[in-house]
Each structure stands twice: as C-alpha cells, then as structure tokens.
Design a protein around this motif. Structure first.
Motif, short mmCIF file in Angstrom:
data_model
loop_
_atom_site.label_atom_id
_atom_site.label_comp_id
_atom_site.label_asym_id
_atom_site.label_seq_id
_atom_site.Cartn_x
_atom_site.Cartn_y
_atom_site.Cartn_z
N LEU A 1 76.92 31.38 22.49
CA LEU A 1 76.45 32.57 23.19
C LEU A 1 77.17 32.70 24.54
O LEU A 1 77.71 31.71 25.04
CB LEU A 1 74.95 32.50 23.40
CG LEU A 1 74.12 32.42 22.11
CD1 LEU A 1 72.65 32.18 22.44
CD2 LEU A 1 74.27 33.69 21.28
N VAL B 1 74.00 24.94 17.79
CA VAL B 1 73.80 25.97 16.77
C VAL B 1 72.61 25.65 15.86
O VAL B 1 71.80 26.52 15.54
CB VAL B 1 75.08 26.14 15.93
CG1 VAL B 1 74.83 27.09 14.75
CG2 VAL B 1 76.21 26.66 16.80
N ASN C 1 68.46 29.97 23.96
CA ASN C 1 69.43 30.02 22.87
C ASN C 1 68.76 29.85 21.51
O ASN C 1 69.15 30.48 20.53
CB ASN C 1 70.49 28.95 23.07
CG ASN C 1 71.23 29.14 24.38
OD1 ASN C 1 71.39 30.25 24.85
ND2 ASN C 1 71.66 28.05 25.00
N CYS C 2 67.75 28.99 21.46
CA CYS C 2 67.03 28.78 20.20
C CYS C 2 66.34 30.06 19.75
O CYS C 2 66.42 30.45 18.58
CB CYS C 2 66.02 27.65 20.36
SG CYS C 2 65.07 27.30 18.85
N ARG D 1 68.89 32.64 18.55
CA ARG D 1 69.55 32.29 17.28
C ARG D 1 68.58 32.26 16.11
O ARG D 1 68.91 32.70 15.01
CB ARG D 1 70.21 30.91 17.41
CG ARG D 1 71.51 30.90 18.17
CD ARG D 1 72.25 29.59 17.91
NE ARG D 1 73.58 29.64 18.46
CZ ARG D 1 73.91 29.24 19.69
NH1 ARG D 1 72.99 28.71 20.47
NH2 ARG D 1 75.15 29.33 20.11
N ARG D 2 67.38 31.73 16.34
CA ARG D 2 66.53 31.38 15.20
C ARG D 2 65.24 32.17 15.14
O ARG D 2 64.48 32.03 14.18
CB ARG D 2 66.24 29.89 15.24
CG ARG D 2 67.53 29.04 15.25
CD ARG D 2 67.25 27.58 15.54
NE ARG D 2 66.44 26.99 14.50
CZ ARG D 2 65.85 25.79 14.62
NH1 ARG D 2 65.98 25.10 15.74
NH2 ARG D 2 65.12 25.30 13.65
#
Length: 645
Positions: free
Chosen positions: A96, A312, A550-551, A554-555
């Motif tokens: 990111l 990731v 970020n988690c 992404r998720r």
C-alpha cells in the motif's frame, strides 16, 4: 584471488551464520538468538579482508586501494542491486502507498551505504519492530560492512606509510591500531547497549570491534596443534549456546556478543580440517560449502520475501509460509550466483571486466537503485480516492491535534462544550484517552442544557503517573503533571461550590500505565466524593494490532477485528483495579467504551467503511462519535441522579 584467508571452513562458517539468521527470521524454534549470525559474518569479514590487505602490504609494500574497492564492488553490488530492484518491484505490486513510502526511503538509504544510519534515524529497534516488517530492515548490516570497508583499508594504508617513513615495523603500528579499535569499540558497545540500544546495535562504532577481532586473528600466530581439537569444539559450542539461549530481550551487542565473536575466532584459529580441526570437517563438507557460497545472496533475498509475505498475508501459518519463502530465496540466491555474481567475479561481463568499467558500472547501479526508490516514493504520494480507508488514515494522523486538542493550563487552552455557564456541568479529566472522548460527549449532550468542561494533558492521568516521560525529562514532566492535576482538582473544588458542577469523568491509558496508579487514583475519588461529586471511571479502549490499517484495507473489517473477549482479557488487571476503586464509593461508577466500539462481540478497526482509530490506542472522530449512545445514560446519571452519602 586465492590465499590462506580463503579457506573451505570459512565458507562453512558463513553457512552457519546464514542458517542462524534465516532460522531466526522465520521464527524457527530454539533459534531465538539466531541474530548472532550477523556477528559471525562480521568476524569472518574482518579476518578475510584484513588478511588480504596484510598479505598485499607484506608482498608489495603498499595497498592498492582502487583495486581493493573494485573487488568489493564486483562482489557486493550486482547481487545487492538485483535484490533491491526486485523488492522495489514487489512493493509496487503488493504494498500500500504508506508501506511503499517506507520501502522507498530505506531502499534509497541502503543504496547509498547508509541503511543502518537510516534505521537509527527513525529509531527502528531491530527487536521491537512491533509486528511491522520493513522489507529492507536487514540491510543495516551491509551499511555497517560497507562503512568498515571505507574506513579500515584507508587506515591500514596510512599506518603502513607512517611506519615506513619512521623506519618502524608497519605491522606493529597496524596491530596496535586494531587492538585499540577493538578495546574502544567493545567498551562503547557495552556502555551504550543499555541506554542507547538502537545506536549500539546499528552503528559501526559499536560493531567495529567484531571486524577488529577478525583482523587481529589474521595477525596472530597459529594455535598449538594439541589445542586445536578442543578449541574448535569449544568455539562451536559458544556459537550454539548463543543461538539457543539468547533472545530478543538479551541486551545486545554489549558483552553478550563476545560469545559468538570468540566462538568464531576460536574456530578460525583452530586451523584447517587436516590440521586437527574436527569442526572444520563439518564446515568443509559439500552441503555447508554450497550454502556458504550462497550465503550473501540468501541473506539479501530471504528477508524481503518474508516481510512482504507477512504484510500481505498476516500471521496465519507464518512458520510454514516463511520456511517456504526462505527456500524460494535460496533458489533465487543460487540463480543470482550462477548467472550474475559469479560471471562478474570472473570478469566474463565486459561492463565489469576492467577497473574503470567496474567503477562506472557500480555508480550506474547505485543511481538505478536510488532512482527506482525515488520513483516508488513519488508513486506512493499519488492522490488517494476521497473517503477511502487509506485516505481516512492519513487524514486522522494529520488532524490529531485539531480534532482532540489538549485542554491544559497553557494560555488559550480552556475547553468547554455544550450549554452556557449557568447549566449543570461535567468535568472531563485525564490524558489523551480523555481528550478523545470529547466529540462523543458533544454528540451525546446534543442541544440539552449540559455543560462539559475539559481538562486534559498528554501522558498525564489523574493518578499522577506520567507514563510517557523519558528518563531525561522525567523529573520535569512529573512536576508539570502534578501541577496540572492540582489545578484540575482546584477547578473541580471551585466549580462544585460556585459553578453547578455535578460530576467528573476520569479517563486514562490505564492498560499502559506504570504500576502503582490505583492508590493515587483512589485518593482523587476520595477528594471528589468529599465535594459531593459523582464520578465515572472510564475503562480503556481496545489496543489495535500494529498493522490494523493495512489489515483492514486488505482483508476487510470483520476479518481483522479483535474479539471482545480478547480485549477484556488484555485489560483484565486494569479493569479489576478500576472496579475495586469504584466500589469504595457509592457515587462512583465504571463506564466501558466497548459497548459502543464492539458490536456483536467484535471490536473492528472500522465500521461501515469508517475508521474508528487514528492509531493503535487512540480514537478517530468517527470512533469518538460512536460512543455517544452508550455515553448518554452515563451523562444523565452524572447530571440528574441525587448524590448518595
């Protein structure tokens, strides 16, 4: 170029070093001290480089520095440049923007031989990365090594000339210089490892003694044949003990680094396998030789793959995944060695065939690495879609002081929200964890005739235990915090007598506070109760994971949410203390923000596409506003319930 310093068991030692480092990075059991592999590398480098320089000085009477640096460029730059460029490309594809900025900065610094200096400047503790995995973290070692290569050969060449002019033995001058370097550097390492651990770990000044130890070994006479078997086994045992029993809590390098350093020295001093070195037989075996030859490339490739993989995919199956990625890195190291590094070392590539071409090609590689790092940085700064989670995260960081200003004794910082001075009042008192409640309170009281007076100071709870103050400003901060709390108590006393104050809300970062805060906090409640004031103690908000932004991006929100049970388990001790205090006074209650932040027994970092947190343990405006419904009954109790005596 072959010499006595290019021995088969030396490559075997490199294999031990890289296996230790990779084992540590993948989280392999019983290898918690695998980071000592770096120390093995440094001693071996000092021994080999010093030995080559000393031999050249003895044979020719001088040291050809241009030739030396050309050899270093041939050996280090091609593999390093390839792995750096590949990591940058992976960052373009998988990371990111905020992660890309970090990679770009550290990549440019590493390309300029300053990876360790950059890590020190951002205070990047090698052991306390806090679940963040910067892909170029490992390149601090190359920074230290390259800085050694700049300093040491020049120093040896100068000392050799001085010794020649004074008709003295050059080797004596050099030996004394290396010995002094070892003593001073080791002393600095021991002294600085406790108070300035990041500096001690990353800087060449506190690592030079490890290179120097190897250099001294190159000048010492051979060990007696009778002692070699015992010494070799002892040296290997010292290394194994360090790998098994050291961990991230071990002060390092300090004097603990003597264990792997001395162990490496003893193994090297024990001679070749046919000279009575039993450990050398293992180190000189074909598998160890193969790993040793690829150790440099494996070191370059393994950590970026592990770091990006962790970023990731998260923690799930980390050991299995990291082991697989480490194997992929070994394959890449083999390909790099056979198709790029070895042909360049053997001058099969024309652009590296002559000394002049080596310097030109090396400069071009450095410029390419810096250039692509800057390109990644520029790409990461591109405008983000309005309202996106990442755009919210950036805005939350940028507007923290504006959204929740501290309301302390500084001129112009008195904060009040709600109705005018004639209305029933509530005092909100505490540190930043109290300040972040203000937007929720403002939403909760709405247009009702209630006034909220805010008294907040960063790092200073009403318990008077300023957690955030460092040793150098502890005394000053304690004094400031005590004065602020005394002033807040005086305001409560005055408002209870003349300003229609009904109650006090106390909030703080209880989960991170130092021990001993419960007694002073109980004393505050006793003072407030004596004034006839109701009190609400606010339990702490959830502590988000380091990679929650970020988690979540992404998720998804639910996939990265903490369970309410886990949050309550982590805060069990502080909750127990707060509950015990509140039970002493009939006009005191607990209020938990979890009712607003943890719907359906989950505590997500974002709800309906809106981040609730600006960092791990502070709310955003959205998070604060989410507390309004659950705060309203508490506000009503403070203002309208009769005081019990």
């Amino acid at each position: 170029m072959t010499s006595n310093y290019r021995r088969r068991e030396i490559d075997g030692l490199r294999a031990v070093a890289i296996l230790a480092v990779v084992g540590y990075h993948i989280g392999f059991p019983v290898m918690a001290g695998g980071y000592v592999g770096v120390d093995i590398f440094l001693v071996v480098s000092g021994y080999v480089i010093a030995g080559l320089l000393f031999r050249e000085q003895n044979e020719t009477g001088s040291i050809a520095l241009k030739s030396f640096y050309a050899r270093r460029f041939r050996r280090l730059l091609p593999g390093f440049s390839l792995s750096l460029l590949a990591t940058i490309l992976l960052s373009f594809a998988f990371l990111l923007p905020d992660e890309q900025i970090s990679v770009a900065k550290s990549g440019a610094a590493a390309a300029l031989f300053g990876g360790n200096i950059y890590s020190w400047m951002i205070n990047q503790d090698y052991f306390l990365i806090d679940n963040q995995f910067p892909p170029f973290r490992h390149l601090w070692t190359l920074g230290v090594e390259e800085q050694f290569y700049i300093f040491f050969p020049v120093s040896i060449a100068i000392l050799a000339k001085i010794g020649f002019r004074k008709r003295a033995a050059s080797q004596n001058w050099i030996c004394n210089f290396v010995l002094m370097t070892v003593v001073v550097s080791l002393g600095m390492s021991i002294l600085l490892s406790k108070q300035h651990s990041v500096f001690a770990y990353l800087m060449p000044f506190t690592r030079a003694w490890e290179f120097g130890a190897g250099a001294l070994l190159a000048m010492l006479p051979s060990v007696s044949l009778r002692l070699r078997p015992v010494l070799a086994i002892l040296g290997f045992a010292l290394i194994v003990l360090a790998i098994i029993f050291f961990d991230d809590a071990t002060p390092y390098p300090s004097f603990f680094a003597c264990l792997p350093v001395v162990g490496t020295m003893v193994i090297i001093a024990s001679g070749r396998p046919h000279e009575g070195n039993p450990v050398g037989h293992v180190l000189a075996s074909s598998p160890m030789q193969a790993i040793g030859r690829l150790s440099y490339g494996w070191y370059l490739w393994h950590w970026p793959l592990i770091a990006i993989g962790h970023t990731v995919w998260g923690e799930e199956a980390a050991l299995v995944r990291n082991t697989g990625l480490a194997f992929v890195a070994l394959v890449l190291a083999g390909l790099s060695w056979h198709f790029i590094e070895r042909p360049i070392l053997e001058s099969k590539w024309r652009i590296f065939a002559t000394q002049r071409r080596v310097y030109l090609s090396g400069a071009l590689l450095i410029l390419c690495c810096v250039g692509i790092s800057l390109l990644l940085w520029a790409w990461a700064l591109r405008p983000l879609p309005d309202g996106s989670l990442l755009a919210q995260s950036r805005a939350n960081h940028a507007t923290a002081a504006h959204d929740f200003p501290f309301c302390n004794d500084r001129p112009g910082t008195v904060c009040e929200i709600g109705a005018d001075t004639s209305a029933p009042a509530i005092l909100l008192w505490g540190d930043s964890h109290a300040a972040q409640l203000s937007k929720g309170f403002e939403q909760a009281i709405g247009k009702s005739q209630i006034r909220v007076i805010i008294r907040t100071m960063g790092g200073c709870t009403p318990a008077g235990q300023p957690r955030m103050a460092g040793p150098e400003r502890q005394s000053e901060f304690v004094t400031q915090c005590a004065a602020f709390n005394d002033g807040s108590m005086a305001i409560a006393r005055d408002l209870s007598a003349h300003g229609n104050l009904r109650g006090v809300v106390i909030a703080g970062d209880w989960n991170s506070e130092r021990a001993g805060w419960s007694g002073p906090l109980a004393g505050r409640l006793k003072q407030l109760a004596s004034l006839g004031l109701r009190t609400v103690l606010v339990t702490d908000i959830p502590l988000m994971p380091a990679d929650f932004v970020n988690c979540t991006i992404r998720r998804g929100e639910s996939a990265c949410a903490l369970t309410r049970a886990l949050v309550q388990q982590r805060s069990e001790e502080s909750h127990f203390q707060l509950n015990r205090i509140s039970e002493r006074y009939p006009d005191a209650r607990l209020w938990s923000p979890l009712d607003g932040l943890c719907p359906a027994q989950l505590c997500p970092a974002a709800i309906n596409g809106r981040f609730l947190y600006r960092n791990r343990n502070h709310l955003s405006v959205e998070g604060s506003l989410l507390l309004a419904p659950s705060a309203l009954p508490m506000v009503d109790w403070l203002v309208h319930s009769p005081v019990m005596h």
